[in-house]
Design an enzyme around this catalytic site. Structure first.
Site, PDB file in Angstrom:
ATOM      1  N   SER A 238       0.847  -1.196   0.000  1.00  0.00           N
ATOM      2  CA  SER A 238       0.000   0.000   0.000  1.00  0.00           C
ATOM      3  C   SER A 238       0.880   1.243   0.000  1.00  0.00           C
ATOM      4  O   SER A 238       2.115   1.161   0.069  1.00  0.00           O
ATOM      5  CB  SER A 238      -0.916   0.014   1.226  1.00  0.00           C
ATOM      6  OG  SER A 238      -0.146   0.158   2.413  1.00  0.00           O
ATOM      7  N   LYS A 239       0.229   2.406  -0.040  1.00  0.00           N
ATOM      8  CA  LYS A 239       0.957   3.670  -0.107  1.00  0.00           C
ATOM      9  C   LYS A 239       1.885   3.866   1.094  1.00  0.00           C
ATOM     10  O   LYS A 239       2.913   4.529   0.985  1.00  0.00           O
ATOM     11  CB  LYS A 239      -0.029   4.842  -0.209  1.00  0.00           C
ATOM     12  CG  LYS A 239      -0.740   4.927  -1.550  1.00  0.00           C
ATOM     13  CD  LYS A 239      -1.685   6.114  -1.598  1.00  0.00           C
ATOM     14  CE  LYS A 239      -2.387   6.183  -2.953  1.00  0.00           C
ATOM     15  NZ  LYS A 239      -3.345   7.309  -3.015  1.00  0.00           N
ATOM     16  N   ARG A 240       1.513   3.298   2.230  1.00  0.00           N
ATOM     17  CA  ARG A 240       2.344   3.514   3.422  1.00  0.00           C
ATOM     18  C   ARG A 240       3.705   2.834   3.312  1.00  0.00           C
ATOM     19  O   ARG A 240       4.607   3.130   4.087  1.00  0.00           O
ATOM     20  CB  ARG A 240       1.621   3.037   4.680  1.00  0.00           C
ATOM     21  CG  ARG A 240       1.393   1.545   4.746  1.00  0.00           C
ATOM     22  CD  ARG A 240       0.530   1.174   5.951  1.00  0.00           C
ATOM     23  NE  ARG A 240       0.190  -0.223   5.956  1.00  0.00           N
ATOM     24  CZ  ARG A 240       0.967  -1.182   6.459  1.00  0.00           C
ATOM     25  NH1 ARG A 240       2.150  -0.864   6.984  1.00  0.00           N
ATOM     26  NH2 ARG A 240       0.588  -2.442   6.441  1.00  0.00           N
ATOM     27  N   HIS A 241       3.860   1.952   2.344  1.00  0.00           N
ATOM     28  CA  HIS A 241       5.155   1.302   2.146  1.00  0.00           C
ATOM     29  C   HIS A 241       6.094   2.129   1.259  1.00  0.00           C
ATOM     30  O   HIS A 241       7.193   1.695   0.941  1.00  0.00           O
ATOM     31  CB  HIS A 241       4.962  -0.087   1.526  1.00  0.00           C
ATOM     32  CG  HIS A 241       4.279  -1.063   2.430  1.00  0.00           C
ATOM     33  ND1 HIS A 241       3.039  -1.577   2.152  1.00  0.00           N
ATOM     34  CD2 HIS A 241       4.646  -1.596   3.620  1.00  0.00           C
ATOM     35  CE1 HIS A 241       2.672  -2.408   3.121  1.00  0.00           C
ATOM     36  NE2 HIS A 241       3.632  -2.426   4.027  1.00  0.00           N
ATOM     37  N   GLY A 242       5.650   3.300   0.846  1.00  0.00           N
ATOM     38  CA  GLY A 242       6.502   4.141  -0.006  1.00  0.00           C
ATOM     39  C   GLY A 242       5.979   4.179  -1.419  1.00  0.00           C
ATOM     40  O   GLY A 242       4.782   4.074  -1.662  1.00  0.00           O
TER      41      GLY A 242
END
Length: 468
Positions: A238-242
């Site tokens: 997801s976006k939180r992984h970069g």
């Protein structure tokens, strides 16, 4: 018919890393077998599909070098064809109109749950022949009641689905618009797609699509379903992984070759080899070598690959991407050294091209301030004669080239009886504003005579004003 694969993204966002890997594997499989690669834009979701997303997909494919032989095709241009196939299925008895309301379907599912049955459409409209006043029907595909549909998956092996477990899926909504499982079947059939490589989130759709193709008298393609890509923590990416958008990787300074090499290793391997050229991948890749288990991204591995490619690729090629990054910083590459020269000077110390560009601004633009710590340490009264001697030596040179510039620095150290570092470091701060740069003679060449002499003058004035 020759082998033909396709990549069929929905233009509801950017080209993400999972889609890029699917595109890469489909492209490699086609190239490995001398086949053709088709790009199809599945834009039937009119509310969510945007022109910006289409452009983002095309831009990402182009940057990665995943050239397509046919397309891009757009599903919204084929609505008449889909209606034609729906009518064909209705006429042949392979589809029927369903007049059930949402409330009735909800009640049916609740009753099934109460009986501890799998919620599914029970086919109650299969035999209906009369319309229902005030209700616009959906159209459902009549799934075979008996038998087994085998998916001979190129990644997972044979997967069996009982037809009795597959409900009668909707192939046209009440407004007449076709659904995904209908459009993809028609397009794969009409475009002669022989091999479908896609994410394993589509595996449950595959037996349904095979049944529709068989009802149409078409030969189903071979399917290969790729495992998911996970984040470093094992959770769904997801976006939180970069960075998850392909073009975001470009913005962060990665080379397309590094990202391709990285993506192909998310699930595929050839022995212990880590580095692959595109030509090697085309020669070696086979979908049947893809691992069945999910792969986790490893940002450190991508950085390592990127640094390798920055150091080893043709500097002219790297310079094209480097020039793009200079442009992102508002720098005109023509107002300074050639990007190729800077790449050669900076590539050993740069992990990304954005880092390289940010660390090369002083080659193209004047800096406002010196690094305070560097200036305090290097701009002492002892540095004044060093910079004055260097300025005199550089000014007298006929050729602004590496060897004579190095000799001036060397002679200055000898004349003032100083170690080379005591000469080079004050000069480096004067030239760049900080203490980090390529070797001092390379730095001088890249900055150029006029700029270098002016910056040394500026440093001499600063030190003179402060030491009185």
């Amino acid at each position: 018919m020759s082998l033909r694969t396709r990549f069929a993204p929905s233009p509801t966002g950017y080209l993400h890393i999972g889609g890029a890997r699917t595109a890469l594997f489909s492209w490699l499989y086609a190239r490995h077998h001398g086949g053709e690669f088709v790009l199809r834009i599945e834009d039937t979701d009119l509310e969510r599909s945007t022109a910006e997303s289409v452009n983002a997909i095309l831009e990402g494919m182009n940057w990665l070098g995943l050239t397509y032989d046919h397309g891009p095709f757009y599903q919204t241009e084929h609505f008449e064809r889909y209606r034609e196939v729906i009518d064909q299925l209705l006429d042949a008895g392979h589809a029927y109109r369903c007049y059930c309301t949402k409330d009735e379907l909800d009640a049916m599912r609740e009753e099934q749950k109460a009986r501890k049955e799998k919620p599914r459409y029970d086919g109650r409209c299969r035999a209906r022949t009369e319309p229902r006043e005030g209700v616009e029907p959906v159209i459902r595909f009549r799934t075979p009641d008996e038998g087994v549909t085998i998916v001979d998956d190129m990644v997972r092996g044979k997967v069996a689905f009982q037809n009795s477990e597959l409900d009668d899926l909707i192939i046209a909504r009440s407004d007449g618009s076709p659904t995904y499982n209908l459009t993809v079947v028609v397009d794969d059939m009409d475009m002669g797609i022989t091999h479908v490589i896609r994410g394993d989130d589509h595996l449950n759709n595959t037996p349904r699509q095979i049944n529709i193709l068989k009802a149409l008298g078409a030969e189903p393609p071979r399917y290969g379903h790729l495992p998911m890509i996970m984040g470093p923590d094992g959770a769904k990416l997801s976006k939180r992984h970069g960075a998850v958008s392909v073009m975001q990787y470009r913005e962060e300074g990665y080379l397309p070759e590094a990202l391709l090499n990285y993506l192909v290793r998310l699930g595929w391997a050839h022995g212990d080899q880590e580095i692959f050229t595109v030509d090697e991948l085309v020669r070696l890749f086979d979908i049947e070598d893809v691992n069945q288990s999910a792969s986790a991204i490893n940002p450190d591995k991508l950085l390592w690959l990127n640094q390798h490619y920055i150091k080893t690729l043709d500097p002219d090629h790297v310079a094209l991407e480097f020039g793009w990054h200079l442009g992102q910083l508002g720098i005109d590459p023509s107002r300074g050294p050639q990007p190729r020269q800077v790449v050669l000077a900076q590539r050993e110390r740069s992990r990304t091209l954005r880092e390289m560009a940010e660390n090369s601004v002083y080659f193209y633009q004047e800096f406002e301030d010196y690094d305070p710590k560097a200036a305090r340490k290097q701009f002492t009264d002892e540095a004044l004669p060093v910079l004055q001697t260097l300025h005199d030596g550089f000014s007298a040179l006929g050729a602004w080239e590496k060897e004579p510039l190095h000799e001036v620095v060397q002679h200055t150290a000898e004349r003032l009886e100083l170690k080379l570092g005591k000469v080079a470091q004050p000069l480096r701060v004067a030239l760049t504003g900080g203490t980090v740069s390529p070797p001092i003679d390379d730095t001088l060449v890249l900055i150029g005579r006029e700029r270098a002499l002016a910056r040394i003058d500026r440093a001499i004035d600063k030190i003179s004003a402060e030491v009185g």
